[in-house]
Design a protein around this motif. Structure first.
Motif, mmCIF file in Angstrom:
data_model
loop_
_atom_site.group_PDB
_atom_site.id
_atom_site.type_symbol
_atom_site.label_atom_id
_atom_site.label_comp_id
_atom_site.label_asym_id
_atom_site.label_seq_id
_atom_site.Cartn_x
_atom_site.Cartn_y
_atom_site.Cartn_z
ATOM 1 N N ASP A 45 0.835 -1.214 0.000
ATOM 2 C CA ASP A 45 0.000 0.000 0.000
ATOM 3 C C ASP A 45 0.863 1.254 0.000
ATOM 4 O O ASP A 45 0.616 2.210 -0.732
ATOM 5 C CB ASP A 45 -0.900 0.051 1.240
ATOM 6 N N SER A 46 1.873 1.241 0.834
ATOM 7 C CA SER A 46 2.767 2.382 0.978
ATOM 8 C C SER A 46 3.495 2.675 -0.333
ATOM 9 O O SER A 46 3.631 3.832 -0.742
ATOM 10 C CB SER A 46 3.799 2.048 2.049
ATOM 11 N N ALA A 47 3.954 1.622 -0.987
ATOM 12 C CA ALA A 47 4.663 1.792 -2.259
ATOM 13 C C ALA A 47 3.748 2.439 -3.301
ATOM 14 O O ALA A 47 4.147 3.387 -3.993
ATOM 15 C CB ALA A 47 5.178 0.449 -2.760
ATOM 16 N N PHE A 48 2.512 1.951 -3.408
ATOM 17 C CA PHE A 48 1.570 2.529 -4.368
ATOM 18 C C PHE A 48 1.268 3.990 -4.052
ATOM 19 O O PHE A 48 1.190 4.840 -4.936
ATOM 20 C CB PHE A 48 0.264 1.726 -4.423
ATOM 21 N N THR A 49 1.087 4.278 -2.780
ATOM 22 C CA THR A 49 0.803 5.653 -2.365
ATOM 23 C C THR A 49 1.974 6.572 -2.685
ATOM 24 O O THR A 49 1.784 7.687 -3.177
ATOM 25 C CB THR A 49 0.477 5.701 -0.858
ATOM 26 N N ASN A 50 3.182 6.103 -2.425
ATOM 27 C CA ASN A 50 4.358 6.939 -2.699
ATOM 28 C C ASN A 50 4.573 7.156 -4.188
ATOM 29 O O ASN A 50 4.934 8.255 -4.608
ATOM 30 C CB ASN A 50 5.602 6.343 -2.043
ATOM 31 N N ILE A 51 4.316 6.141 -5.004
ATOM 32 C CA ILE A 51 4.425 6.319 -6.452
ATOM 33 C C ILE A 51 3.452 7.410 -6.902
ATOM 34 O O ILE A 51 3.793 8.292 -7.677
ATOM 35 C CB ILE A 51 4.152 4.993 -7.196
ATOM 36 N N PHE A 54 4.810 10.794 -5.989
ATOM 37 C CA PHE A 54 5.907 11.217 -6.857
ATOM 38 C C PHE A 54 5.396 11.732 -8.195
ATOM 39 O O PHE A 54 5.887 12.727 -8.716
ATOM 40 C CB PHE A 54 6.891 10.067 -7.097
ATOM 41 N N VAL A 55 4.390 11.068 -8.745
ATOM 42 C CA VAL A 55 3.842 11.481 -10.037
ATOM 43 C C VAL A 55 3.061 12.780 -9.902
ATOM 44 O O VAL A 55 3.268 13.734 -10.663
ATOM 45 C CB VAL A 55 2.946 10.364 -10.636
ATOM 46 N N ILE A 56 2.171 12.858 -8.938
ATOM 47 C CA ILE A 56 1.310 14.033 -8.779
ATOM 48 C C ILE A 56 2.106 15.289 -8.439
ATOM 49 O O ILE A 56 1.810 16.367 -8.949
ATOM 50 C CB ILE A 56 0.204 13.770 -7.736
ATOM 51 N N THR A 57 3.130 15.159 -7.610
ATOM 52 C CA THR A 57 3.886 16.355 -7.222
ATOM 53 C C THR A 57 4.682 16.940 -8.386
ATOM 54 O O THR A 57 5.174 18.063 -8.285
ATOM 55 C CB THR A 57 4.841 16.075 -6.040
ATOM 56 N N GLN A 58 4.770 16.234 -9.484
ATOM 57 C CA GLN A 58 5.445 16.776 -10.658
ATOM 58 C C GLN A 58 4.581 17.809 -11.376
ATOM 59 O O GLN A 58 5.104 18.660 -12.091
ATOM 60 C CB GLN A 58 5.814 15.656 -11.632
ATOM 61 N N TYR A 59 3.269 17.746 -11.190
ATOM 62 C CA TYR A 59 2.407 18.696 -11.892
ATOM 63 C C TYR A 59 1.405 19.425 -11.001
ATOM 64 O O TYR A 59 0.676 20.294 -11.469
ATOM 65 C CB TYR A 59 1.673 18.021 -13.059
ATOM 66 N N LYS A 60 1.347 19.104 -9.713
ATOM 67 C CA LYS A 60 0.461 19.815 -8.793
ATOM 68 C C LYS A 60 1.229 20.227 -7.556
ATOM 69 O O LYS A 60 1.944 19.419 -6.966
ATOM 70 C CB LYS A 60 -0.707 18.928 -8.355
ATOM 71 N N GLU A 61 1.055 21.446 -7.156
ATOM 72 C CA GLU A 61 1.695 21.914 -5.928
ATOM 73 C C GLU A 61 0.752 21.727 -4.747
ATOM 74 O O GLU A 61 -0.460 21.854 -4.871
ATOM 75 C CB GLU A 61 2.050 23.398 -6.056
ATOM 76 N N ASN A 62 1.321 21.441 -3.615
ATOM 77 C CA ASN A 62 0.590 21.334 -2.347
ATOM 78 C C ASN A 62 -0.555 20.323 -2.373
ATOM 79 O O ASN A 62 -1.580 20.523 -1.731
ATOM 80 C CB ASN A 62 0.049 22.711 -1.933
ATOM 81 N N ASN A 64 -2.400 17.234 -1.171
ATOM 82 C CA ASN A 64 -2.401 16.499 0.090
ATOM 83 C C ASN A 64 -2.971 15.100 -0.147
ATOM 84 O O ASN A 64 -4.175 14.921 -0.252
ATOM 85 C CB ASN A 64 -3.224 17.243 1.139
ATOM 86 N N ILE A 65 -2.092 14.131 -0.227
ATOM 87 C CA ILE A 65 -2.509 12.743 -0.415
ATOM 88 C C ILE A 65 -2.495 12.068 0.949
ATOM 89 O O ILE A 65 -1.452 11.917 1.573
ATOM 90 C CB ILE A 65 -1.583 12.014 -1.405
ATOM 91 N N VAL A 66 -3.662 11.697 1.411
ATOM 92 C CA VAL A 66 -3.805 11.132 2.756
ATOM 93 C C VAL A 66 -3.705 9.608 2.685
ATOM 94 O O VAL A 66 -4.259 8.983 1.791
ATOM 95 C CB VAL A 66 -5.162 11.544 3.368
ATOM 96 N N TYR A 67 -3.002 9.043 3.635
ATOM 97 C CA TYR A 67 -2.842 7.594 3.713
ATOM 98 C C TYR A 67 -2.998 7.169 5.171
ATOM 99 O O TYR A 67 -2.125 7.376 5.983
ATOM 100 C CB TYR A 67 -1.466 7.197 3.167
ATOM 101 N N ASP A 68 -4.133 6.609 5.496
ATOM 102 C CA ASP A 68 -4.395 6.110 6.852
ATOM 103 C C ASP A 68 -4.044 4.630 6.883
ATOM 104 O O ASP A 68 -4.862 3.772 6.565
ATOM 105 C CB ASP A 68 -5.859 6.335 7.215
ATOM 106 N N GLN A 69 -2.802 4.321 7.259
ATOM 107 C CA GLN A 69 -2.297 2.958 7.152
ATOM 108 C C GLN A 69 -3.111 1.949 7.956
ATOM 109 O O GLN A 69 -3.376 0.838 7.478
ATOM 110 C CB GLN A 69 -0.826 2.897 7.536
ATOM 111 N N ASP A 70 -3.542 2.288 9.147
ATOM 112 C CA ASP A 70 -4.319 1.347 9.955
ATOM 113 C C ASP A 70 -5.675 1.053 9.319
ATOM 114 O O ASP A 70 -6.120 -0.092 9.271
ATOM 115 C CB ASP A 70 -4.505 1.879 11.378
ATOM 116 N N LEU A 71 -6.321 2.089 8.806
ATOM 117 C CA LEU A 71 -7.613 1.912 8.146
ATOM 118 C C LEU A 71 -7.462 1.048 6.892
ATOM 119 O O LEU A 71 -8.280 0.170 6.634
ATOM 120 C CB LEU A 71 -8.209 3.271 7.791
#
Length: 92
Positions: A45-51, A54-62, A64-71
């Motif tokens: 899950d973490s790997a997918f979220t981080n990918i 990385f992609v979104i921050t190349q074309y959008k500033e600020n 906020n991608i939320v990742y609730d690991q326990d949920l």
């Protein structure tokens, strides 16, 4: 890193993973701690979220991608997922 070295590492670790019993994968040392299976699911899950980050921050500033690991671990019900036991060694 040389391909053959990487192939050796991946093959050895896959073989080692296949020796872990379902009971050991699912065992929790306490109710609030994750099992090995849940940790593995979390890493995926973490790997997918981080990918995605990385992609979104190349074309959008600020963004906020939320990742609730326990949920996410609870929602996927990873603890009941059966890990495959087929031989995957040598596929790489």
């Amino acid at each position: 890193m040389d391909y053959q070295i990487l192939n050796h590492i991946v093959t050895a670790e896959l073989t080692r993973f296949e020796t872990i019993s379902e009971e050991e994968w699912s065992h929790k040392i306490s109710p609030e701690k994750w099992s090995k299976k849940e940790i593995l699911g979390h890493l995926c899950d973490s790997a997918f979220t981080n990918i995605r980050r990385f992609v979104i921050t190349q074309y959008k500033e600020n963004e906020n991608i939320v990742y609730d690991q326990d949920l996410w671990v609870k929602a996927q019900n990873i603890r009941i997922f059966q890990l495959p036991r087929s031989s995957v060694s040598g596929r790489f």
